[in-house]
Design an enzyme around this catalytic site. Structure first.
Site, PDB file in Angstrom:
ATOM      1  N   GLU A 102      28.216  49.041 -29.426  1.00 46.74           N
ATOM      2  CA  GLU A 102      28.408  50.386 -28.882  1.00 46.74           C
ATOM      3  C   GLU A 102      27.210  51.261 -29.246  1.00 46.74           C
ATOM      4  OE1 GLU A 102      29.266  52.295 -26.801  1.00 46.74           O
ATOM      5  OE2 GLU A 102      31.291  53.073 -27.085  1.00 46.74           O
ATOM      6  N   ASP A 103      26.998  52.305 -28.474  1.00 46.14           N
ATOM      7  CA  ASP A 103      25.879  53.207 -28.757  1.00 46.14           C
ATOM      8  C   ASP A 103      26.182  54.130 -29.923  1.00 46.14           C
ATOM      9  OD1 ASP A 103      27.807  54.613 -27.324  1.00 46.14           O
ATOM     10  OD2 ASP A 103      26.449  55.303 -25.751  1.00 46.14           O
ATOM     11  N   ARG A 108      18.717  58.484 -20.757  1.00 46.87           N
ATOM     12  CA  ARG A 108      19.054  57.175 -21.320  1.00 46.87           C
ATOM     13  C   ARG A 108      17.797  56.353 -21.602  1.00 46.87           C
ATOM     14  NH1 ARG A 108      24.577  56.194 -20.803  1.00 46.87           N
ATOM     15  NH2 ARG A 108      25.589  57.036 -18.968  1.00 46.87           N
ATOM     16  N   ASP A 131      31.883  58.413 -32.402  1.00 44.04           N
ATOM     17  CA  ASP A 131      31.981  59.856 -32.587  1.00 44.04           C
ATOM     18  C   ASP A 131      33.382  60.173 -33.143  1.00 44.04           C
ATOM     19  OD1 ASP A 131      31.161  62.560 -32.269  1.00 44.04           O
ATOM     20  OD2 ASP A 131      32.032  62.652 -30.281  1.00 44.04           O
ATOM     21  N   PHE A 172      24.486  66.566 -30.763  1.00 43.72           N
ATOM     22  CA  PHE A 172      24.533  65.763 -29.547  1.00 43.72           C
ATOM     23  C   PHE A 172      23.175  65.102 -29.321  1.00 43.72           C
ATOM     24  CE2 PHE A 172      24.942  64.530 -25.170  1.00 43.72           C
ATOM     25  CZ  PHE A 172      26.250  64.069 -25.140  1.00 43.72           C
TER      26      PHE A 172
HETATM   27  P1  IMP Z   1      34.366  58.659 -29.283  1.00 44.36           P
HETATM   28  O1  IMP Z   1      35.509  58.025 -28.561  1.00 44.36           O
HETATM   29  O2  IMP Z   1      34.592  60.119 -29.485  1.00 44.36           O
HETATM   30  O3  IMP Z   1      33.998  57.972 -30.560  1.00 44.36           O
HETATM   31  O4  IMP Z   1      33.164  58.668 -28.288  1.00 44.36           O
HETATM   32  C1  IMP Z   1      32.315  57.641 -28.108  1.00 44.36           C
HETATM   33  C2  IMP Z   1      31.515  57.857 -26.833  1.00 44.36           C
HETATM   34  O5  IMP Z   1      31.189  59.242 -26.635  1.00 44.36           O
HETATM   35  C3  IMP Z   1      30.195  57.166 -26.940  1.00 44.36           C
HETATM   36  O6  IMP Z   1      30.285  55.848 -26.463  1.00 44.36           O
HETATM   37  C4  IMP Z   1      29.295  58.023 -26.071  1.00 44.36           C
HETATM   38  O7  IMP Z   1      29.368  57.611 -24.739  1.00 44.36           O
HETATM   39  C5  IMP Z   1      29.866  59.409 -26.182  1.00 44.36           C
HETATM   40  N1  IMP Z   1      29.129  60.246 -27.157  1.00 44.36           N
HETATM   41  C6  IMP Z   1      29.561  60.698 -28.347  1.00 44.36           C
HETATM   42  N2  IMP Z   1      28.628  61.424 -28.989  1.00 44.36           N
HETATM   43  C7  IMP Z   1      27.557  61.429 -28.163  1.00 44.36           C
HETATM   44  C8  IMP Z   1      26.243  62.005 -28.285  1.00 44.36           C
HETATM   45  O8  IMP Z   1      25.843  62.657 -29.270  1.00 44.36           O
HETATM   46  N3  IMP Z   1      25.413  61.781 -27.231  1.00 44.36           N
HETATM   47  C9  IMP Z   1      25.766  61.064 -26.139  1.00 44.36           C
HETATM   48  N4  IMP Z   1      26.982  60.500 -25.994  1.00 44.36           N
HETATM   49  C10 IMP Z   1      27.867  60.687 -27.009  1.00 44.36           C
HETATM   50 MG    MG Z   2      29.658  54.996 -24.669  1.00 51.75          MG
END
Ligand code: IMP
Ligand code: MG
Length: 175
Positions: free
Chosen positions: A96-97, A162, A100, A149
């Site tokens: 995963e990237d 990206r 969050d 962010f």
């Molecule tokens: P989570 O479910 O809140 O953990 O969100 C994960 C997803 O939110 C990641 O796979 C990203 O696609 C997106 N995301 C969360 N933080 C960022 C950020 O700082 N930049 C870009 N995408 C983010």
């Molecule tokens: Mg993602």
């Protein structure tokens, strides 16, 4: 308002860390093979670079789940594209990237573990531990970052940036 990107992690730093992660995974999976589940689209750049640094046999599959609109989380997780191949009996590493709130990965890991992989681990390029709402066990992390962010190396802001070869923070400045 105009967007401006401030470098947080340089191309060299990211590449060096990806190499280290590949080495670690190579050591831990010695004698085995690894099945990478790459989460579209953000993790694509990272997954490719990581796969090139893993020296045990690697196979790849892709999954797409719903994510952010703009810079805020909707909190809902939905499978948009499922895997092409079964993961039963495989050593799966979800790539995963960024983690969050943890909602996406919490959902995904429980969904994937019900498909009987031999093992299931999570590798994320970035982690924002301060933002966690749901607990997620991260096995491999590239970098812990502050609650900002970020874009680049696959991460987007409204589908932009990206392709940046580094990780940057989006800043909004008066024109
Ligand atoms: P989570 O479910 O809140 O953990 O969100 C994960 C997803 O939110 C990641 O796979 C990203 O696609 C997106 N995301 C969360 N933080 C960022 C950020 O700082 N930049 C870009 N995408 C983010
Ligand atoms: Mg993602």
């Amino acid at each position: 308002m105009k967007e401006q990107i401030k470098v947080l992690l340089s191309e060299e730093e990211v590449n060096a860390r990806v190499k280290e992660l590949g080495k670690k995974i190579t050591e831990e999976y010695a004698g085995e093979s690894v099945h990478i589940v790459c989460i579209l689209k953000g993790a694509v750049f990272f997954a490719c670079e990581l796969a090139k640094r893993i020296e045990v046999p690697v196979s790849l599959d892709f999954m797409s789940v719903s994510s952010y609109q703009g810079t805020t989380s909707t909190g809902e997780v939905q499978i948009i594209k499922d895997l092409e191949h079964s993961i039963e009996g495989k050593n799966v590493i979800v790539v995963e990237d960024i983690v969050d709130t943890g909602r996406t990965l919490h959902y995904l890991l429980s969904n994937l573990s019900s498909r009987n992989p031999k093992s299931l681990k999570l590798c994320t390029l970035l982690d924002k531990p301060d933002r966690r709402v749901v607990d997620v066990n991260v096995n491999y992390t590239g970098f812990d970052i502050p609650d900002e962010f970020v874009v680049g190396f696959g991460l987007d802001y409204d589908q932009k940036y990206r392709n940046l070869p580094y990780i940057g923070v989006v800043e909004f400045v008066e024109k």
